[in-house]
Design a protein around this motif. Sequence first.
Motif, PDB file in Angstrom:
ATOM      1  N   TRP A  16      32.063  66.953  72.484  1.00  0.00           N
ATOM      2  CA  TRP A  16      31.319  66.858  71.290  1.00  0.00           C
ATOM      3  C   TRP A  16      31.293  68.302  70.365  1.00  0.00           C
ATOM      4  O   TRP A  16      31.281  68.034  69.201  1.00  0.00           O
ATOM      5  N   ARG A  17      31.338  69.197  71.150  1.00  0.00           N
ATOM      6  CA  ARG A  17      31.479  70.508  70.432  1.00  0.00           C
ATOM      7  C   ARG A  17      32.847  70.783  69.578  1.00  0.00           C
ATOM      8  O   ARG A  17      32.721  71.152  68.497  1.00  0.00           O
ATOM      9  N   GLN A  18      33.901  70.227  70.435  1.00  0.00           N
ATOM     10  CA  GLN A  18      35.051  70.055  69.558  1.00  0.00           C
ATOM     11  C   GLN A  18      35.012  69.364  68.179  1.00  0.00           C
ATOM     12  O   GLN A  18      35.581  69.960  67.047  1.00  0.00           O
TER      13      GLN A  18
ATOM     14  N   ILE B 289      32.322  68.550  66.378  1.00  0.00           N
ATOM     15  CA  ILE B 289      31.245  69.337  65.507  1.00  0.00           C
ATOM     16  C   ILE B 289      32.129  70.573  64.976  1.00  0.00           C
ATOM     17  O   ILE B 289      32.014  70.630  63.653  1.00  0.00           O
ATOM     18  N   ASP B 290      32.751  71.510  65.761  1.00  0.00           N
ATOM     19  CA  ASP B 290      33.615  72.296  65.251  1.00  0.00           C
ATOM     20  C   ASP B 290      34.502  72.213  64.126  1.00  0.00           C
ATOM     21  O   ASP B 290      34.922  72.897  63.352  1.00  0.00           O
TER      22      ASP B 290
ATOM     23  N   ARG C 254      39.065  75.302  63.857  1.00  0.00           N
ATOM     24  CA  ARG C 254      37.863  76.109  64.361  1.00  0.00           C
ATOM     25  C   ARG C 254      38.190  77.506  64.400  1.00  0.00           C
ATOM     26  O   ARG C 254      37.162  78.410  64.748  1.00  0.00           O
TER      27      ARG C 254
END
Length: 250
Positions: free
Chosen positions: A102-104, A106-107, A59
């Motif tokens: 969710w963001r982790q 996607i990242d 990330r």
Amino acid sequence: MTGTVFITGATAGIGAAAARRFAGAGWKVIATGRRAARLEALVAELGADTVHPALFDMRDEAAIDRAIAALPAGFRDVDVLINNAGLALGTAPAQVSDLGQWRQMIDTNVTGLVTITHRLLPLLIERRGAILNLSSVAATYPYGGGNVYGGTKAFVRQFSLGLRSDLHGTGVRVTSIEPGMVETEFTTVRTGGNQAASDAFYKGAHPMTGEDIAETLFWVATQPKHLNFNSIELMPVTQSFAGFQVARDA
């Protein structure tokens, strides 16, 4: 055939198995990961002349850039990129999922993958190399709790096909590798470190291993350069396609 392979997420599971498989065949390996001790152990096992460790989080775009810029002379000519790093977090249905998880995903699974690919594309074109992206059967077959993880893997599959189209005429090969059940740390991470849940998930299922997928990656990478495998979907014999769900009135 030998060369230099860049493997993300090489500190465990499929990535570590792939590092060992390629190194054992005489390849130079750039091994990336977030856990310094595991990278150091891989170098100690396979040799500093064979493995170059690159410590960064997928990330962290600036860290990716620094790691690529710092590749030593013997490891700069990347012939194969294996985008393996990724994770699944949580098993809850979408309506009660953790947005941070969710963001982790996607990242890591999407943004990090495309960043490394973008950075290495000029070199891979110059070398007429190959890109092997780890997608999943979850890209094709949805299941309860798969929500964003499945979405990220569907992106990886479609991105692979898009790359293949854009790279037409360059000689660069692109493959989406789409495994089913593989016994690695995947489920332990997904369940927040619940080893008992992970053991129960795999018990009696005869899942594939990291070594099975590493062998597939090595086979694809070492095929004649006039062959391209657009996608390869593989499962253990004990796993097959899920049935449709039907909600019935009480």
